[in-house]
Design a protein around this motif. Sequence first.
Motif, PDB file in Angstrom:
ATOM      1  N   GLU A  26       2.030  -2.535  -1.080  1.00 54.31           N
ATOM      2  CA  GLU A  26       2.357  -1.440  -0.995  1.00 54.31           C
ATOM      3  C   GLU A  26       1.902  -0.140  -1.295  1.00 54.31           C
ATOM      4  O   GLU A  26       1.823   1.103  -0.702  1.00 54.31           O
ATOM      5  CB  GLU A  26       3.701  -1.926  -2.278  1.00 54.31           C
ATOM      6  CG  GLU A  26       4.488  -0.850  -2.923  1.00 54.31           C
ATOM      7  CD  GLU A  26       5.531  -1.244  -3.845  1.00 54.31           C
ATOM      8  OE1 GLU A  26       6.860  -1.051  -4.107  1.00 54.31           O
ATOM      9  OE2 GLU A  26       4.911  -1.685  -4.898  1.00 54.31           O
ATOM     10  N   SER A  68       1.011  -4.727  -9.471  1.00 55.57           N
ATOM     11  CA  SER A  68       1.209  -4.193  -8.552  1.00 55.57           C
ATOM     12  C   SER A  68       1.121  -4.615  -7.139  1.00 55.57           C
ATOM     13  O   SER A  68       0.957  -5.897  -7.690  1.00 55.57           O
ATOM     14  CB  SER A  68      -0.049  -3.065  -8.586  1.00 55.57           C
ATOM     15  OG  SER A  68      -1.597  -3.509  -8.394  1.00 55.57           O
ATOM     16  N   ASN A  69       1.015  -4.619  -6.082  1.00 53.33           N
ATOM     17  CA  ASN A  69       0.824  -5.184  -4.729  1.00 53.33           C
ATOM     18  C   ASN A  69       0.116  -4.359  -3.418  1.00 53.33           C
ATOM     19  O   ASN A  69       0.079  -3.097  -3.592  1.00 53.33           O
ATOM     20  CB  ASN A  69       2.300  -5.322  -4.552  1.00 53.33           C
ATOM     21  CG  ASN A  69       2.702  -6.153  -3.086  1.00 53.33           C
ATOM     22  OD1 ASN A  69       2.385  -5.617  -1.942  1.00 53.33           O
ATOM     23  ND2 ASN A  69       2.449  -7.119  -2.846  1.00 53.33           N
ATOM     24  N   SER A 110       0.609   0.927   1.803  1.00 50.81           N
ATOM     25  CA  SER A 110       1.521   1.293   2.461  1.00 50.81           C
ATOM     26  C   SER A 110       2.036   3.408   2.635  1.00 50.81           C
ATOM     27  O   SER A 110       2.194   3.917   2.622  1.00 50.81           O
ATOM     28  CB  SER A 110       2.415   1.047   2.335  1.00 50.81           C
ATOM     29  OG  SER A 110       3.338   1.438   0.857  1.00 50.81           O
ATOM     30  N   LYS A 111       1.472   3.554   0.741  1.00 46.43           N
ATOM     31  CA  LYS A 111       2.641   4.404   0.215  1.00 46.43           C
ATOM     32  C   LYS A 111       1.272   5.764   0.239  1.00 46.43           C
ATOM     33  O   LYS A 111       2.235   7.256  -0.148  1.00 46.43           O
ATOM     34  CB  LYS A 111       2.114   4.126  -1.237  1.00 46.43           C
ATOM     35  CG  LYS A 111       3.971   3.889  -1.591  1.00 46.43           C
ATOM     36  CD  LYS A 111       3.796   3.362  -3.575  1.00 46.43           C
ATOM     37  CE  LYS A 111       3.402   4.462  -3.843  1.00 46.43           C
ATOM     38  NZ  LYS A 111       3.622   3.845  -5.309  1.00 46.43           N
ATOM     39  N   LYS A 122       7.722  -8.252  -2.530  1.00 48.07           N
ATOM     40  CA  LYS A 122       6.540  -8.030  -4.331  1.00 48.07           C
ATOM     41  C   LYS A 122       7.435  -9.403  -5.144  1.00 48.07           C
ATOM     42  O   LYS A 122       8.444  -8.979  -5.332  1.00 48.07           O
ATOM     43  CB  LYS A 122       6.231  -7.071  -4.279  1.00 48.07           C
ATOM     44  CG  LYS A 122       6.418  -6.593  -5.418  1.00 48.07           C
ATOM     45  CD  LYS A 122       5.714  -4.934  -5.637  1.00 48.07           C
ATOM     46  CE  LYS A 122       5.554  -4.058  -6.974  1.00 48.07           C
ATOM     47  NZ  LYS A 122       5.759  -2.638  -7.216  1.00 48.07           N
TER      48      LYS A 122
END
Lengths: 324, 166
Positions: free
Chosen positions: B37, B33-34, B40-41, B17
Amino acid sequence: MTDLTAAVNNEQTGYQDFPVGSFNFRRDEYFAYIDYPDGEYVMPIDAYLKALMRDVAWGFFYGTVNFDSVFGTMNHYGNVDLFIGSHNEEYINNDKDFMENFPSEELMEVFQAMLADWTIEGFDPFAAPQETGTAWGPKNGNNDEAISRKRQVAQRMIGIPGDTEIRSDETGYTVNRHFQDVDQSQPVVEAEPGFEDQIHGFNLWAHLSRSVETWNPSIVSVCKQSLLCPTSEEFILPVEHGNDRVEWFVQVSDEIIWEIKDGKSSKPRASLVMRAGDVACMPADIRHQGFSPKRSMLVVWENGSPEILEKIKNGTVPRVGVEF
Amino acid sequence: MSVEYKTTFASIDNFNKGGVQMIAGNIKDYVFSNVYEVASKYAPYERVVVAKNLVYTIESCKAEGESPWYTCSHDEFAIAFDYDIEVHYIKMDDTSFIDDEKDGSFRLDDKPAGQYMGKITLSRGHQALLPEKTAYSFKSAKPATLVFQAILGDESNEKWPEICLT
């Protein structure tokens, strides 16, 4: 009083002048000269033509197209401001700014004629620096083919029967030298009989790897007024785009550095480093310019809703995408 | 010298990131943001809004296993951002329950009755149409990132303080 305007010899170079309103545009072998009632402003001709190309191709775009920190256009959607220093704090504070408003069609006609006359054979203002010739020198033919490209605009989605076609070798879109390693496979579509035209997919990354231009978003899919506008980027965005509405970026590959300045004063605000998968919002009160060290893929996401125009006109357009 | 260029992509299990160097103002203005990510969360198929412009959204989720069935009154689009994802489609026998005025996708209680239209297998960078008033579901053998061009609806989750740089 001393005449400070540059001597431009059109008989020697073969270029034309382009007067519009109180402005007069001239070029010589290396520079563009913008004469206005209070003086003259000078830009390198390559930077000028690259910015002019975007302003023409984007129809003055959303908001302000700053050719640099001093000169540019501001779109009012039907009419457009042509300005020197009107978005530069020093020019404004010292009362040196100058602006004139034109019907969009009138200014566009002049810009198009200027772009056609000043773009010489072998120079493509849409291309990356290593993929084009130079803009220098006297008048030497033209490059109408390069400057008259139409960006692809899907009505629903790229590749759907009747809509904009997918880029391929056959349609003249070869894979760019920086994207030779990008997978060119297409999705496996297994439609039941009778549904062949109803389910659809395509390889968006492959499509982007075949983009001829840099910094020129096309439209690949439309969800009501939501426009997915991916583009491939290399070197420098030739303009500082001043937002009049929120705009979003999704970085798909590689890296872009965005220099963010205040939209009105041009004072620095931030620097964004965007890598694959990063998402960022450009607020409505800034100007931004991107630097892409390697050709990269970027999704620009726009809201084309007429509601936005109304909000801009009545001053209620949100400054930021989200408040939290 | 000829150079062999390498295009850098990322994935749900391998992303790098970027960020923001602030000079003046508020970092939250950039809503940074990404998508990897975010995917994945959160739980599989929990769509999280990563970009919003009035009612329009870009949403990211993790595709893993089989999803519920969804439909929507308008077209949406899905892009596989890293690994393979199947999209299955059903032409529903009954679409009268879909409110034309309601934006955004919503979940169906069960696999709907209707005619199976087929499937599309998406790999990295492939985009699929999710046609209006068609039921669809996803299937992925391993965690993958799925990004939607959509409109804010029942399935959209806004978690800005959790996903953005502050």
